[in-house]
Write an enzyme that holds these catalytic residues in place. Structure first.
Site, PDB file in Angstrom:
ATOM      1  N   ASN A   1      -5.627  -6.720   1.879  1.00 11.93           N
ATOM      2  CA  ASN A   1      -6.227  -7.150   0.426  1.00 11.93           C
ATOM      3  C   ASN A   1      -7.030  -8.272   0.492  1.00 11.93           C
ATOM      4  O   ASN A   1      -7.966  -8.581  -0.131  1.00 11.93           O
ATOM      5  CB  ASN A   1      -5.116  -7.171  -0.803  1.00 11.93           C
TER       6      ASN A   1
ATOM      7  N   GLU B   1     -11.760   5.591   4.219  1.00 11.13           N
ATOM      8  CA  GLU B   1     -10.332   5.282   4.458  1.00 11.13           C
ATOM      9  C   GLU B   1      -9.403   4.215   3.387  1.00 11.13           C
ATOM     10  O   GLU B   1      -8.499   4.488   3.041  1.00 11.13           O
ATOM     11  CB  GLU B   1     -10.501   4.440   5.490  1.00 11.13           C
ATOM     12  N   ARG B   2     -10.402   3.519   2.700  1.00 13.59           N
ATOM     13  CA  ARG B   2      -9.621   2.564   1.666  1.00 13.59           C
ATOM     14  C   ARG B   2      -9.424   3.634   0.561  1.00 13.59           C
ATOM     15  O   ARG B   2      -8.492   3.186  -0.282  1.00 13.59           O
ATOM     16  CB  ARG B   2     -10.758   1.721   1.370  1.00 13.59           C
TER      17      ARG B   2
ATOM     18  N   PHE C   1       0.770  -0.700  16.112  1.00 13.97           N
ATOM     19  CA  PHE C   1       0.770  -0.293  14.770  1.00 13.97           C
ATOM     20  C   PHE C   1       0.069   1.299  14.389  1.00 13.97           C
ATOM     21  O   PHE C   1      -0.612   1.281  13.622  1.00 13.97           O
ATOM     22  CB  PHE C   1       0.175  -1.183  13.767  1.00 13.97           C
TER      23      PHE C   1
ATOM     24  N   GLY D   1      21.265  -2.215  -9.710  1.00 13.38           N
ATOM     25  CA  GLY D   1      21.778  -2.076  -8.236  1.00 13.38           C
ATOM     26  C   GLY D   1      21.280  -0.804  -7.594  1.00 13.38           C
ATOM     27  O   GLY D   1      20.974  -0.875  -6.507  1.00 13.38           O
TER      28      GLY D   1
ATOM     29  N   GLU E   1      -4.911  -4.290  17.824  1.00 13.58           N
ATOM     30  CA  GLU E   1      -4.254  -4.721  18.894  1.00 13.58           C
ATOM     31  C   GLU E   1      -2.966  -5.982  18.747  1.00 13.58           C
ATOM     32  O   GLU E   1      -3.211  -6.395  17.753  1.00 13.58           O
ATOM     33  CB  GLU E   1      -5.299  -5.382  19.832  1.00 13.58           C
TER      34      GLU E   1
HETATM   35  C1  LIG Z   1       2.530   1.056   8.893  1.00 13.03           C
HETATM   36  C2  LIG Z   1       1.257   0.247   9.482  1.00 13.03           C
HETATM   37  C3  LIG Z   1       0.397   1.593   9.941  1.00 13.03           C
HETATM   38  C4  LIG Z   1      -0.992   1.326  10.501  1.00 13.03           C
HETATM   39  N1  LIG Z   1      -1.721   2.173  10.982  1.00 13.03           N
HETATM   40  C5  LIG Z   1      -2.880   1.679  11.723  1.00 13.03           C
HETATM   41  C6  LIG Z   1      -3.643   2.593  12.494  1.00 13.03           C
HETATM   42  O1  LIG Z   1      -3.271   3.958  12.429  1.00 13.03           O
HETATM   43  N2  LIG Z   1      -4.704   2.257  13.251  1.00 13.03           N
HETATM   44  C7  LIG Z   1      -4.876   1.043  13.439  1.00 13.03           C
HETATM   45  O2  LIG Z   1      -5.713   0.694  14.479  1.00 13.03           O
HETATM   46  N3  LIG Z   1      -4.102   0.174  13.032  1.00 13.03           N
HETATM   47  C8  LIG Z   1      -3.174   0.458  11.895  1.00 13.03           C
HETATM   48  N4  LIG Z   1      -2.517  -0.430  11.249  1.00 13.03           N
HETATM   49  C9  LIG Z   1      -2.755  -2.041  11.500  1.00 13.03           C
HETATM   50  C10 LIG Z   1      -3.269  -2.590  10.177  1.00 13.03           C
HETATM   51  O3  LIG Z   1      -4.672  -2.152   9.742  1.00 13.03           O
HETATM   52  C11 LIG Z   1      -3.323  -3.981  10.442  1.00 13.03           C
HETATM   53  O4  LIG Z   1      -1.917  -4.797  10.452  1.00 13.03           O
HETATM   54  C12 LIG Z   1      -4.114  -4.810   9.386  1.00 13.03           C
HETATM   55  O5  LIG Z   1      -5.413  -4.577   9.424  1.00 13.03           O
HETATM   56  C13 LIG Z   1      -3.887  -6.352   9.579  1.00 13.03           C
HETATM   57  O6  LIG Z   1      -4.136  -6.975  10.769  1.00 13.03           O
HETATM   58  P1  LIG Z   1      -2.996  -7.925  11.652  1.00 13.03           P
HETATM   59  O7  LIG Z   1      -1.446  -7.015  11.210  1.00 13.03           O
HETATM   60  O8  LIG Z   1      -3.361  -8.200  12.923  1.00 13.03           O
HETATM   61  O9  LIG Z   1      -2.825  -9.278  10.670  1.00 13.03           O
HETATM   62  P2  LIG Z   1      -3.972 -10.453  10.602  1.00 13.03           P
HETATM   63  O10 LIG Z   1      -5.216 -10.056  10.814  1.00 13.03           O
HETATM   64  O11 LIG Z   1      -3.083 -11.335  11.890  1.00 13.03           O
HETATM   65  O12 LIG Z   1      -3.529 -10.951   9.373  1.00 13.03           O
HETATM   66  C14 LIG Z   1      -2.692 -11.955   9.080  1.00 13.03           C
HETATM   67  C15 LIG Z   1      -2.863 -12.427   7.590  1.00 13.03           C
HETATM   68  O13 LIG Z   1      -4.086 -13.306   7.607  1.00 13.03           O
HETATM   69  C16 LIG Z   1      -5.021 -13.158   6.739  1.00 13.03           C
HETATM   70  N5  LIG Z   1      -6.370 -13.034   6.901  1.00 13.03           N
HETATM   71  C17 LIG Z   1      -6.743 -12.697   8.299  1.00 13.03           C
HETATM   72  N6  LIG Z   1      -8.252 -12.662   8.321  1.00 13.03           N
HETATM   73  C18 LIG Z   1      -8.467 -13.316   7.036  1.00 13.03           C
HETATM   74  C19 LIG Z   1      -9.741 -13.744   6.449  1.00 13.03           C
HETATM   75  N7  LIG Z   1     -10.763 -13.903   7.015  1.00 13.03           N
HETATM   76  N8  LIG Z   1      -9.653 -14.525   5.238  1.00 13.03           N
HETATM   77  C20 LIG Z   1      -8.407 -14.663   4.453  1.00 13.03           C
HETATM   78  N9  LIG Z   1      -7.218 -14.092   5.187  1.00 13.03           N
HETATM   79  C21 LIG Z   1      -7.429 -13.709   6.345  1.00 13.03           C
HETATM   80  C22 LIG Z   1      -4.706 -11.382   6.298  1.00 13.03           C
HETATM   81  O14 LIG Z   1      -4.927 -11.111   5.058  1.00 13.03           O
HETATM   82  C23 LIG Z   1      -3.238 -11.511   6.522  1.00 13.03           C
HETATM   83  O15 LIG Z   1      -2.480 -11.887   5.359  1.00 13.03           O
HETATM   84  C24 LIG Z   1      -1.172  -0.242  10.819  1.00 13.03           C
HETATM   85  C25 LIG Z   1      -0.367  -1.189  10.372  1.00 13.03           C
HETATM   86  C26 LIG Z   1       0.936  -0.997   9.767  1.00 13.03           C
HETATM   87  C27 LIG Z   1       1.962  -1.852   9.475  1.00 13.03           C
END
Ligand SMILES: Cc1cc2nc3c(=O)[nH]c(=O)nc-3n(C[C@H](O)[C@H](O)[C@H](O)COP(=O)(O)OP(=O)(O)OC[C@H]3O[C@@H](n4cnc5c(N)ncnc54)[C@H](O)[C@@H]3O)c2cc1C
Length: 373
Positions: free
Chosen positions: A362, A238-239, A155, A336, A126
């Site tokens: 990661n 998934e991973r 996303f 380039g 979300e």
């Molecule tokens: C092209 C694309 C396709 C996607 N497809 C899907 C899909 O089909 N379905 C779906 O549901 N989602 C999808 N996603 C979402 C994706 O799984 C999320 O973007 C991802 O899980 C990270 O969540 P976030 O973007 O909210 O980042 P955040 O959770 O806000 O994280 C921001 C940063 O904080 C770090 N962080 C957060 N918590 C911790 C912790 N406990 N310890 C250390 N670091 C932490 C993260 O590693 C990251 O570096 C997609 C995203 C993209 C960009």
């Protein structure tokens, strides 16, 4: 050929290779401009048996195992055809339905997913939460024999073309993780804009909105409440399906760069004649070999049902990290031209970046591993 590859895996890999090279690769530029693949490509893939390859035949699938899904994704990367969202559809979403759906639900949805008549997406993330899935705000409130769903997701892969979405929603907002359920939504979804990404331009990624969307309670997957556990259970696969293209992409990048380094000249000789170029490629090639060995071990374990959450987390973070390292070093050797979108190496580089973020970042992978130390 990986040790886990049997003749049937090889045959499917060849079929997939031809499909991606002939039906997808020539359209990639156009798909990138329109930000999604053509809808017909899904039914073409279905006709060839390239969807739901590891779903039982009883439900319209290929009756194969994870090796078949891996063979398809590997072929996709080698053909330089990254846009088709079949991996999420087949190796992830179909398996939620197969694992937690009733016989009737499986008969209703899986054959259409296998034929490509239905394109599927999964909506967990979300705007306010991604890594911390317990914090989702989307609600599904029971009203008679329906759920009323409200919330927004972002996303979402295949979001623009999808006909079916598995939505993670809170059926009990007072509970954290214990209040999450998975509900299949087929109608009433408002699709937001196709998101403009840095890479993977032809793969549709969309926002989805749910505004009092009514869904029959019979669309609940499994039970009410353990949705979070279901998500955790499916995460190893998934991973791993993210780790497969990571390695294929490394190998492709090295292959393209060796060819380029033999052709491109500077100071009167091919750039491969410079020791730095050979050393860079020697290291990238070694990383590719190590990565391939590790991945194949994980795939073989997963086929045997022995890959645990930690093992899959190790594969996801490490292999996607190496993928990005190799892509970056190969771009450098292209000079380039490596930065020009028309060059496949540039697209490999931009497409690689997201691999470290989606499917659980990661950092989250390392958290999972760290908890077991
Ligand atoms: C092209 C694309 C396709 C996607 N497809 C899907 C899909 O089909 N379905 C779906 O549901 N989602 C999808 N996603 C979402 C994706 O799984 C999320 O973007 C991802 O899980 C990270 O969540 P976030 O973007 O909210 O980042 P955040 O959770 O806000 O994280 C921001 C940063 O904080 C770090 N962080 C957060 N918590 C911790 C912790 N406990 N310890 C250390 N670091 C932490 C993260 O590693 C990251 O570096 C997609 C995203 C993209 C960009």
């Amino acid at each position: 050929m990986p040790g886990w590859m049997r003749d049937d895996h090889k045959a499917l890999a060849e079929l997939a290779n031809e499909f991606f090279a002939k039906e997808c690769a020539p359209n990639e530029t156009r798909w990138a401009q329109q930000q999604h693949v053509d809808r017909e490509i899904w039914t073409k893939a279905g006709e060839l048996g390239l969807l739901c390859a590891s779903i039982p035949e009883e439900y319209g699938g290929g009756g194969g195992d994870f090796g078949h899904e891996a063979a398809i994704v590997d072929a996709q990367v080698r053909a330089l055809a990254p846009s088709f969202g079949g991996a999420v559809h087949s190796a992830i979403i179909a398996h939620y339905i197969n694992a937690y759906g009733t016989h009737e639900q499986k008969l209703k949805w899986l054959p259409k997913m296998a034929s490509g008549e239905v394109v599927a997406a999964i909506a967990m993330t979300e705007p306010g939460t991604g890594s911390d899935l317990q914090g989702i705000k989307t609600t599904a409130v029971k009203n008679g024999d329906e759920y009323v769903i409200n919330g927004s997701k972002t996303f979402i892969t295949n979001g623009f073309l999808c006909d079916l979405v598995i939505v993670a929603a809170k059926t009990d907002p007072d509970e954290g993780a214990a209040g999450v359920s998975l509900i299949v939504v087929e109608n009433g979804i408002t699709k937001g804009r196709k998101l403009e990404k840095v890479g993977q331009h032809g793969q549709d990624t969309c926002e989805l909105f749910f505004d009092n969307v009514r869904v029959p309670t019979s669309n609940l997957l499994g039970e009410e409440g353990p949705g979070f556990r279901y998500l955790m259970e499916q995460l190893p696969q998934e991973r791993l399906i993210i780790a497969v293209p990571a390695v294929a992409s490394m190998e492709k990048a090295v292959e393209l760069t060796i060819a380029y380094a033999k052709e491109r000249t500077a100071f009167g000789k091919p750039i491969l004649a410079f020791q730095n170029t050979r050393f860079e490629l020697a290291e990238c090639s070694t990383l590719g070999t190590v990565a391939r060995t590790f991945l194949d071990d994980c795939v073989a374990k997963h086929i045997a049902g022995e890959l645990d959450i930690t093992g899959a987390a190790k594969a996801k973070w490490w292999l996607t990290e190496q993928q990005n390292i190799v892509a970056d070093r190969c771009v450098q050797l292209f000079g380039g031209y490596g930065y020009m979108a028309e060059y496949p190496i540039a697209r490999i580089w931009t497409d690689s970046r997201i691999q470290k973020i989606y499917g659980g970042t990661n950092e989250i992978m390392k958290e999972i591993i760290g908890r077991t130390l």
